[in-house]
Design an enzyme around this catalytic site. Structure first.
Site, PDB file in Angstrom:
ATOM      1  N   THR A  15     -36.208  10.334 -24.607  1.00 22.91           N
ATOM      2  CA  THR A  15     -37.087   9.918 -23.499  1.00 22.91           C
ATOM      3  C   THR A  15     -37.585   8.490 -23.655  1.00 22.91           C
ATOM      4  OG1 THR A  15     -37.860  12.176 -23.243  1.00 22.91           O
ATOM      5  CG2 THR A  15     -39.268  10.492 -22.333  1.00 22.91           C
ATOM      6  N   ASP A  59     -29.545  12.332 -24.872  1.00 19.87           N
ATOM      7  CA  ASP A  59     -30.691  13.230 -24.881  1.00 19.87           C
ATOM      8  C   ASP A  59     -30.511  14.053 -26.164  1.00 19.87           C
ATOM      9  OD1 ASP A  59     -32.564  14.925 -22.503  1.00 19.87           O
ATOM     10  OD2 ASP A  59     -32.123  15.831 -24.456  1.00 19.87           O
ATOM     11  N   SER A  61     -30.960  16.925 -26.949  1.00 20.15           N
ATOM     12  CA  SER A  61     -30.409  18.280 -26.815  1.00 20.15           C
ATOM     13  C   SER A  61     -28.911  18.271 -27.070  1.00 20.15           C
ATOM     14  CB  SER A  61     -30.689  18.832 -25.417  1.00 20.15           C
ATOM     15  OG  SER A  61     -32.060  18.829 -25.190  1.00 20.15           O
ATOM     16  N   ASP A  92     -36.897  16.625 -28.680  1.00 16.76           N
ATOM     17  CA  ASP A  92     -36.492  18.040 -28.629  1.00 16.76           C
ATOM     18  C   ASP A  92     -35.876  18.549 -29.935  1.00 16.76           C
ATOM     19  OD1 ASP A  92     -37.420  18.217 -26.078  1.00 16.76           O
ATOM     20  OD2 ASP A  92     -35.465  18.157 -25.100  1.00 16.76           O
ATOM     21  N   THR A 167     -42.074  20.689 -36.893  1.00 21.55           N
ATOM     22  CA  THR A 167     -41.498  21.489 -35.844  1.00 21.55           C
ATOM     23  C   THR A 167     -42.085  21.000 -34.520  1.00 21.55           C
ATOM     24  OG1 THR A 167     -41.011  23.780 -35.325  1.00 21.55           O
ATOM     25  CG2 THR A 167     -43.226  23.358 -36.003  1.00 21.55           C
ATOM     26  N   THR A 278     -40.133  33.221 -41.850  1.00 16.87           N
ATOM     27  CA  THR A 278     -41.077  33.909 -40.956  1.00 16.87           C
ATOM     28  C   THR A 278     -41.026  33.312 -39.560  1.00 16.87           C
ATOM     29  OG1 THR A 278     -43.382  34.447 -40.517  1.00 16.87           O
ATOM     30  CG2 THR A 278     -42.995  32.438 -41.761  1.00 16.87           C
ATOM     31  N   GLN A 279     -41.201  34.171 -38.551  1.00 17.79           N
ATOM     32  CA  GLN A 279     -41.269  33.640 -37.187  1.00 17.79           C
ATOM     33  C   GLN A 279     -42.697  33.208 -36.839  1.00 17.79           C
ATOM     34  OE1 GLN A 279     -41.107  37.268 -34.205  1.00 17.79           O
ATOM     35  NE2 GLN A 279     -39.288  37.364 -35.491  1.00 17.79           N
TER      36      GLN A 279
HETATM   37  N1  ASP Z   1     -35.107  15.720 -23.759  1.00 16.75           N
HETATM   38  C1  ASP Z   1     -35.617  14.596 -24.507  1.00 16.75           C
HETATM   39  C2  ASP Z   1     -34.806  14.470 -25.780  1.00 16.75           C
HETATM   40  O1  ASP Z   1     -35.026  15.221 -26.697  1.00 16.75           O
HETATM   41  C3  ASP Z   1     -37.047  14.761 -24.813  1.00 16.75           C
HETATM   42  C4  ASP Z   1     -37.646  13.634 -25.624  1.00 16.75           C
HETATM   43  O2  ASP Z   1     -37.053  12.623 -25.890  1.00 16.75           O
HETATM   44  O3  ASP Z   1     -38.794  13.764 -26.010  1.00 16.75           O
HETATM   45  O4  ASP Z   1     -33.957  13.630 -25.872  1.00 16.75           O
END
Ligand code: ASP
Length: 342
Positions: A15, A59, A61, A92, A167, A278-279
């Site tokens: 982002t 990104d 992800s 992320d 995390t 642990t969760q």
């Molecule tokens: N979706 C974005 C990413 O992880 C969120 C971020 O940058 O905070 O690349």
């Protein structure tokens, strides 16, 4: 007069460097050079900054082990020429990447600071500038000619954390990260308050060793009341599966039913590594504290103790690629390699 610190800024995407697509309104990564134009304040910092960018910023992800190798290789190739590294990364999956890099960079003796932001750097209310500027400042901190921080960290919203302890806890707040089982290393207020005794000691007598292999034949299984034998046995039967991070309840507890323990026991006997984490967001696995974890301990499940799921899965992928003697794997996993576990 001591020379200025040299910092390499590595832009992977996220982002921090995104802007809205005209047509769809969705956020997309954009060119890194434009990112720097938006932060003229960087010129005021008392350090020399050079930049390098992924050809196609992503990104986070879309992050994967190949991208981790890309980041590690950039650090390796530039290791001698710079005093510190700041990795701009989407939030992320930042905790996964910071954990992975901590295992990849053995004997690191310079700061490697991951940061990013919740709002793009061009946004009026952005959190990006503070995160970026302070991350660079921390990466250039030196005391008696030695770096103040010499490990892989994550800086976000006024706190520097050990990367493999973090995390992502919030998709809305600027305070997006937590480190539930290890205190922050630095807090940024009027002054930078360094918790000296919490840092990993500086390794000054060994060369950086970069590990670039990961075995991705792994899976994370989160326990829930109602998980069935059909589901669990199908997961265990995945061809070539080598390791499972099992997110259990509380202090490492799970059902005591025969089908459950028999399935896991068979899997362990066949050579699958099962790590109990642990969760809960904080606290530690203590196998044997309750009857509901005694069975797991008996069949040879590995204790993830207070490790995060992000550090557990990356440590598992890293260790599986190290050709470790199966008789030693459990002990090595349960031992702290980079301060990721108690
Ligand atoms: N979706 C974005 C990413 O992880 C969120 C971020 O940058 O905070 O690349």
């Amino acid at each position: 007069m001591p020379s200025k610190s040299k910092i390499l800024l590595i832009y992977t995407g996220g982002t921090i460097g995104m802007k809205k697509d005209f047509q769809t309104g969705a956020l997309k990564a954009f060119n890194f050079s434009k990112l720097l134009q938006r932060v003229p304040e960087l010129k005021l910092l008392d350090c020399e900054i050079e930049t390098i960018s992924f050809d196609n910023p992503i990104d986070s992800s879309n992050m994967d082990p190949e991208n981790w190798v890309q980041i590690a290789t950039i650090i390796e190739d530039n290791y001698e020429s710079f005093d510190g590294f700041v990795v701009l990364h989407g939030s992320d999956t930042m905790s996964y990447s910071a954990s992975a890099l901590s295992f990849m960079l053995e004997n690191v003796s310079k700061p490697v600071i991951f940061t990013g932001s919740q709002l793009p750097i061009g946004d009026l209310r952005t959190d990006a500038k503070e995160n970026l500027i302070t991350a660079i400042q921390i990466a250039s901190l030196r005391e008696n000619g030695k770096p103040v921080i010499s490990e892989v960290c994550l800086y976000f919203e006024y706190k520097l954390y050990r990367g493999n302890r973090t995390t992502k806890i919030n998709a809305e707040h600027f305070n997006a990260f937590g480190s539930p089982n290890y205190p922050f290393l630095i807090e940024s207020g009027v002054h930078l308050k360094v918790n000296l005794e919490l840092r990993l000691p500086l390794i000054s007598n060994m060369n950086l060793k970069v590990h670039k292999n990961f075995d991705t034949n792994v899976v994370i299984v989160k326990m829930f009341p109602g998980i069935s034998e059909t589901v669990l046995s199908a997961i265990i039967a995945i061809p070539n599966l080598k390791g499972i991070v099992l997110e259990t309840y509380g202090a490492g507890n799970a059902p005591t039913e025969d089908w459950f323990l028999d399935l896991l026991s068979e899997a362990v006997k066949k050579g699958l590594y099962i790590v109990n984490v642990t969760q809960c967001s904080g606290g530690s696995v203590h196998m044997g504290q309750y009857e509901t974890s005694t069975g797991l301990k008996k069949i040879g499940v590995i204790s993830g103790k207070d490790i995060t799921t992000e550090a557990a899965i990356t440590k598992l992928m890293y260790l599986l690629a190290q050709n470790i003697d199966p008789a030693e794997f459990k002990t090595i996993f349960e031992t702290s390699l980079r301060g990721e576990i108690v």
